[in-house]
Design a protein around this motif. Structure first.
Motif, PDB file in Angstrom:
ATOM      1  N   UNK A  68       0.821  -1.218   0.000  1.00 62.17           N
ATOM      2  CA  UNK A  68       0.000   0.000   0.000  1.00 62.17           C
ATOM      3  C   UNK A  68       0.853   1.266   0.000  1.00 62.17           C
ATOM      4  N   UNK A  69       1.726   1.419   0.998  1.00 63.83           N
ATOM      5  CA  UNK A  69       2.552   2.627   1.085  1.00 63.83           C
ATOM      6  C   UNK A  69       4.045   2.324   1.154  1.00 63.83           C
ATOM      7  N   UNK A  70       4.426   1.063   0.918  1.00 64.58           N
ATOM      8  CA  UNK A  70       5.835   0.732   0.796  1.00 64.58           C
ATOM      9  C   UNK A  70       6.605   0.610   2.088  1.00 64.58           C
ATOM     10  N   UNK A  71       5.923   0.564   3.253  1.00 61.61           N
ATOM     11  CA  UNK A  71       6.645   0.353   4.507  1.00 61.61           C
ATOM     12  C   UNK A  71       7.370  -0.984   4.440  1.00 61.61           C
ATOM     13  N   UNK A  72       8.578  -1.034   5.028  1.00 62.00           N
ATOM     14  CA  UNK A  72       9.389  -2.242   4.973  1.00 62.00           C
ATOM     15  C   UNK A  72       9.601  -2.797   6.379  1.00 62.00           C
ATOM     16  N   UNK A  73       9.505  -4.132   6.486  1.00 55.54           N
ATOM     17  CA  UNK A  73       9.605  -4.801   7.782  1.00 55.54           C
ATOM     18  C   UNK A  73      10.642  -5.912   7.703  1.00 55.54           C
ATOM     19  N   UNK A  74      11.442  -6.030   8.784  1.00 53.18           N
ATOM     20  CA  UNK A  74      12.433  -7.100   8.818  1.00 53.18           C
ATOM     21  C   UNK A  74      11.798  -8.388   9.345  1.00 53.18           C
ATOM     22  N   UNK A  75      12.602  -9.426   9.480  1.00 52.70           N
ATOM     23  CA  UNK A  75      12.091 -10.741   9.862  1.00 52.70           C
ATOM     24  C   UNK A  75      11.559 -10.784  11.287  1.00 52.70           C
ATOM     25  N   UNK A  81      11.963   0.938   7.282  1.00 52.91           N
ATOM     26  CA  UNK A  81      11.973   2.000   6.276  1.00 52.91           C
ATOM     27  C   UNK A  81      10.546   2.436   5.969  1.00 52.91           C
ATOM     28  N   UNK A  82      10.356   3.774   5.923  1.00 56.39           N
ATOM     29  CA  UNK A  82       9.089   4.374   5.494  1.00 56.39           C
ATOM     30  C   UNK A  82       9.427   5.358   4.388  1.00 56.39           C
TER      31      UNK A  82
END
Length: 359
Positions: A68-75, A81-82
């Motif tokens: 949706x807005x490209x937020x990134x999540x680690x494991x 990252x936003x």
């Protein structure tokens, strides 16, 4: 009635690769994948920003990118990252779940992480041991998982539902020995000169057999049917041993995931035999699915129910599950087993043969 403090199968190990895999477990949306080193990652399938399913996004290396807005999540579920801002709120994280791989399954702990212990994973070693051959299959069923367990604990239905695979009038007509302890229900039948079922006849080439059949249940959703069969009267002769494992994981209150497989201790390298058995197992599972889904759809809360003596095993399993749920919720008093086979409690007692109260 969902019990959270338990291990549940979420998938076969072979299903989870370096791509997003979504599944609902105990009313919670889950997304799973493997990182580049093979590590299992299990997150809630919900972006903390606008609650869209993360499973609709994509992987960028080992990082999950929201669609949706490209937020990134680690494991570990931490936002790293936003795209639209540099400041990352501390609350921008996704719930994670304890996960383990054992016996060819991916297991999730859905309850209090402080109570999580891999030693509590049920023993399904028959499904992965090199001493046995067989394969598991999966089906989705629109029914309460307890109905599926009831179905396995009362095999008197097989002569009528499974006429072309595992039918046996002897099972219906032979009263079982039922034993119950704190963590197990066991239903045992000793069958002499039984007319062979279509499936076992294909394996053994015999019209009649002597057979010992044991159905075992242990919480929350684990069953196994252990079969030892041989030619009639040959007490010391070669025996065929089969282990039919059925594992039930609630998806919602009224839908379930089911994994079923039949493993054997003979002809281990006979892949055509494995595929033939798997096809028969799939057919049998779909027949059970048909029955239990119609049962669920046809249920009328106000309709009277007649309980039979063979229902004692299912009653014991229901009582076991109810007591686990009461313990989990902090209720100390002994609960009433949920006799309506669906969602509400009843004060009616189950009565067995000769009026013996069995619950």
């Amino acid at each position: 009635m969902l019990i959270r403090n338990s291990w549940y199968v979420a998938a076969l190990s072979s299903e989870i690769r370096t791509e997003l895999f979504a599944r609902k477990i105990l009313n919670e949306n889950i997304v799973m994948y493997r990182s580049s080193d093979g590590t299992l990652v299990v997150l809630e399938d919900r972006c903390p920003h606008r609650q869209v399913p993360l499973s609709k996004g994509h992987l960028q290396g080992d990082t999950l990118v929201c669609w949706y807005h490209g937020l990134q999540f680690d494991a570990k579920g931490k936002c790293i990252h936003i795209p639209s801002q540099q400041l990352i709120p501390r609350r921008a994280c996704v719930k994670t779940y304890p996960v383990a791989e054992k016996y060819g399954f991916v297991w999730l702990w859905m309850g209090d992480p402080a109570l999580c212990d891999e030693a509590l994973i049920p023993d399904h070693s028959v499904c992965s041991s090199a001493q046995f051959a067989g394969e598991m299959c999966y089906t989705h069923v629109l029914t309460d998982y307890r109905l599926a367990i009831d179905n396995l604990l009362d095999l008197t239905h097989i002569n009528y539902v499974h006429t072309e695979t595992i039918s046996s009038i002897a099972v219906a007509e032979t009263p079982p020995d039922i034993t119950v302890n704190k963590r197990e229900v066991r239903v045992r039948r000793v069958l002499r000169k039984e007319k062979n079922s279509p499936l076992l006849k294909k394996m053994m080439g015999l019209d009649f057999i002597d057979r010992i059949q044991e159905v075992i249940f242990w919480p929350v959703g684990n069953t196994r049917v252990e079969t030892t069969a041989r030619a009639p009267g040959e007490t010391d002769g070669a025996a065929l041993r089969l282990f039919t494992t059925s594992i039930f994981t609630p998806e919602t209150d009224n839908s379930s995931h089911i994994w079923v497989g039949m493993h054997r201790d003979f002809a281990l390298d006979n892949q055509p035999l494995t595929q033939m058995i798997l096809q028969e197992v799939v057919k049998t599972v779909l027949e059970d699915k048909d029955v239990t889904e119609h049962l669920q759809q046809n249920w009328k809360q106000s309709a009277p129910i007649v309980h039979l003596a063979v229902d004692q095993a299912a009653a014991a399993a229901r009582r076991m599950l109810t007591e686990l749920r009461l313990q989990e919720s902090g209720v100390r008093e002994r609960g009433i087993v949920e006799l309506d086979f669906r969602n509400s409690a009843s004060s009616e007692n189950w009565v067995g043969e000769a009026g013996v109260e069995v619950i």
